[in-house]
Design an enzyme around this catalytic site. Structure first.
Site, PDB file in Angstrom:
ATOM      1  N   SER A   1       0.764  -1.025  -0.168  1.00  0.00           N
ATOM      2  CA  SER A   1      -0.098   0.034   0.013  1.00  0.00           C
ATOM      3  C   SER A   1       0.773   1.215  -0.178  1.00  0.00           C
ATOM      4  CB  SER A   1      -1.093   0.053   1.145  1.00  0.00           C
ATOM      5  OG  SER A   1      -0.243  -0.185   2.338  1.00  0.00           O
TER       6      SER A   1
ATOM      7  N   ASP B   1      -2.891   7.249  11.523  1.00  0.00           N
ATOM      8  CA  ASP B   1      -1.994   6.307  10.741  1.00  0.00           C
ATOM      9  C   ASP B   1      -0.754   6.751  10.743  1.00  0.00           C
ATOM     10  OD1 ASP B   1      -0.800   4.890   8.635  1.00  0.00           O
ATOM     11  OD2 ASP B   1      -2.436   4.686   7.347  1.00  0.00           O
TER      12      ASP B   1
ATOM     13  N   HIS C   1       1.361   5.150   6.532  1.00  0.00           N
ATOM     14  CA  HIS C   1       0.872   5.652   5.090  1.00  0.00           C
ATOM     15  C   HIS C   1       1.054   7.154   5.303  1.00  0.00           C
ATOM     16  CE1 HIS C   1      -0.993   1.782   5.318  1.00  0.00           C
ATOM     17  NE2 HIS C   1      -0.839   1.716   4.101  1.00  0.00           N
TER      18      HIS C   1
END
Length: 337
Positions: A93, A312, A315
């Site tokens: 990702s 998060d 990311h």
């Protein structure tokens, strides 16, 4: 006069210049290169302003190497360089993060009358720039090697990782003009059952294998596939180094130290990432030329650039840090042209 002399010493040539580790982040009001309005394809997990982040300073920082210059990204020039080609990001990702960044950078300003036409099927990771016959794609493959699975009810559950077998999705990787790989994000004890009864070679599942040994074996499987399957006269191969996280101690389950951060760190840790050391050693043994896109150190500063509104710390926001990674990639293409 001193500033003029310093500028004369700077170069955009790759040889002899450290673009990735010696430098600083400079606040630049001319950034970002795009907005969420000009690029409606940003995944909601990367859309920090859409997720409720109120500050915008994280979009304004530009990486400035100490002794050289990174040219500002020019979407039209990049599209010309890529005319008729296929650029494919392969990995986890974090590489999706970089893939979406590149798509948005190429789309440019929504007010631009020369904004490129694109063709995109909803739900796919493929964008075709019509006037340039150029495709940008993402192929998900978190380990690059094959996952062993079994069906439990209606779901496929991962049971092992076949570190001696390339991912079945590799059939899609062939034929690309530019390949950008990554993988290290998932090679953690948290994601691999702490190495217990998880890694498989042939018909044998290892009772225990430490993550760095397993990563080396997996990367050697990937390297053998590249050397056998890729024509270096047609295809450029890049491998992006590890993307740092900002959890306390670097562990997924630790506290999220990025929450509330609004400025880059004053300096990175300076510690070498063991997984990047493994990657470098494997690449050195390959017949095919693989260019390491070294982003680890410059990214470590950017504790402020995560989607912290959704807690998060691994990311990255878009627009944001992955744009700098793609500017480095753009520099490689300019230098080769």
């Amino acid at each position: 006069m001193q500033d003029i002399e310093e500028n004369k010493k700077r170069t955009t040539k790759l040889e002899g210049c450290d673009f990735s580790t010696r430098g600083r982040w400079v606040y630049d009001e001319s950034y970002p290169l795009y907005t969420r309005r000009s690029c409606p394809f940003i995944y909601e997990g990367f859309d920090c302003q859409g997720s409720g982040r109120l500050d915008k300073n994280f979009t304004k920082w530009r990486w400035q190497p100490q002794d050289c210059e990174i040219p500002r990204f020019d979407a039209t020039k990049m599209l010309e360089l890529m005319r008729g080609k296929r650029l494919l990001y392969v990995g986890d990702s974090i590489n999706r993060n970089q893939f979406e960044s590149m798509v948005c950078m190429l789309m440019g300003d929504i007010r631009d009358p020369n904004r490129p036409r694109i063709s995109h099927a909803k739900g796919t990771y493929s964008f075709y720039f019509v006037d340039y016959k150029f495709t940008v794609e993402f192929s998900p493959s978190v380990f690059l090697v094959e996952k062993g699975t079994k069906r439990v009810g209606q779901k496929q559950v991962q049971t092992s990782l076949r570190i001696d077998t390339i991912d079945q999705g590799s059939s899609r990787w062939r034929g690309a003009d530019i390949l950008v790989f990554d993988t290290e994000h998932w090679w953690t004890d948290f994601k691999t059952n702490s190495g217990k009864n998880f890694y498989q070679e042939g018909g044998k599942i290892h009772p225990f294998l430490d993550v760095h040994t397993a990563l080396r074996k997996g990367l050697m499987t990937w390297a053998a596939w590249v050397d056998k399957s890729i024509n270096p006269r047609k295809t450029q191969v890049f491998f992006r180094t590890s993307s740092p996280t900002h959890f306390s101690g670097g562990e997924w389950k630790s506290s999220r130290s990025c929450i509330g951060a609004t400025e880059p760190l004053p300096k990175p840790s300076g510690m070498a990432n063991k997984k990047d050391v493994v990657l470098e050693e494997v690449v050195k043994q390959m017949k095919t030329r693989v260019t390491l896109l070294n982003i680890t150190s410059l990214s470590e500063y950017r504790i402020d650039a995560h989607p912290s509104a959704i807690k998060d710390c691994s990311h990255w926001c878009l627009p944001g840090l992955p744009d700098a990674w793609n500017e480095l990639l753009y520099l490689h293409f300019l230098s080769d042209s």
